[in-house]
Design an enzyme around this catalytic site. Structure first.
Site, PDB file in Angstrom:
ATOM      1  N   SER A 111       2.249  -5.562  -2.927  1.00  0.00           N
ATOM      2  CA  SER A 111       2.853  -4.317  -3.419  1.00  0.00           C
ATOM      3  C   SER A 111       2.009  -3.110  -2.975  1.00  0.00           C
ATOM      4  O   SER A 111       1.950  -2.814  -1.778  1.00  0.00           O
ATOM      5  CB  SER A 111       3.018  -4.390  -4.943  1.00  0.00           C
ATOM      6  N   HIS A 146       9.151  -4.979  -2.074  1.00  0.00           N
ATOM      7  CA  HIS A 146      10.171  -5.285  -3.098  1.00  0.00           C
ATOM      8  C   HIS A 146      11.581  -4.935  -2.604  1.00  0.00           C
ATOM      9  O   HIS A 146      12.401  -4.401  -3.350  1.00  0.00           O
ATOM     10  CB  HIS A 146       9.874  -4.525  -4.397  1.00  0.00           C
TER      11      HIS A 146
END
Length: 220
Positions: A111, A146
């Site tokens: 991330s 994501h």
């Protein structure tokens, strides 16, 4: 993100070619969350690593370079990418990370720990919205994480590229790893079947091209 599926973690460790690699967790983006550090230690000790972490909030060492440059792998956790970048630059950790990269230490992350290495990316660092963010620039282009895990990521990234708020780059679905050697995309791997990465660019007519990349599935 997958406590019971450590295929990506095993892949990262395999790049060191060491039986007991030294891996350092850098949880700056989460504010050095203690439960995150504990989960990291549990996961990587199971994989036979010598684990440590570097805290900027708790002041774990006065000599950041001595910790980072003594590792085989640096693993950067998720959280607020903007906060990570501000703190790293204030402490000179961005310069130390470049030294680590140039010396052959494996730089990795999830991330925020993916976004930070690129020139720019899509971040949720500002609450309730997604925005472009300038990052470290070790890797060329932009990055979006994501891509399938959060509904707004794909349309926002596409729009940012279309309006030239972000340059061309790479998007990754959850469970997909982008493996660079130097500044070249060497391989795309995945911890789950049927996952994809994407290369986004603009054609001469100003339309966004989204080219799918099928990863190599890391079978158990």
């Amino acid at each position: 993100m997958e406590p019971e599926n450590l295929l990506l973690d095993r892949y990262i460790l395999s790049l060191t070619k060491k039986e007991k690699p030294k891996i350092c967790f850098v949880p700056t983006a989460s504010g050095d969350a203690l439960d995150y550090i504990a989960r990291f230690n549990r996961a990587f000790k199971k994989l036979g690593c010598e684990t440590s972490y570097l805290s900027l909030f708790q002041g774990s060492t006065p000599d950041l370079a001595s910790v980072i440059l003594d590792q085989d792998v640096i693993y950067v956790g998720g959280g607020n990418t903007r906060n990570l970048l501000v703190l790293w630059k204030e402490w000179g950790l961005d310069t130390i990370m470049r030294q680590a990269w140039e010396s052959g230490i494996v730089l990795s992350g999830i991330s925020a720990g993916s976004l930070c290495w690129f020139e720019e990316g899509v971040t949720d660092s500002i609450p309730l919205t997604l925005s472009p963010l300038k990052c470290l620039g070790f890797l060329k282009g932009s990055n979006c994480v994501h891509y399938d895990g959060e509904a707004k990521r794909r349309p926002f990234y596409t729009q940012f590229v279309k309006t030239k708020q972000l340059g061309p780059g790479l998007a990754a679905e959850d469970g997909v790893g982008l493996h660079f050697v130097d500044r070249t995309l060497h391989k795309v791997v995945a911890s789950q079947p049927n996952k994809k990465a994407y290369r986004l660019s603009l054609n001469p007519n100003g339309e966004v091209l989204e080219e799918p990349i099928t990863p190599e599935y890391l079978t158990p």
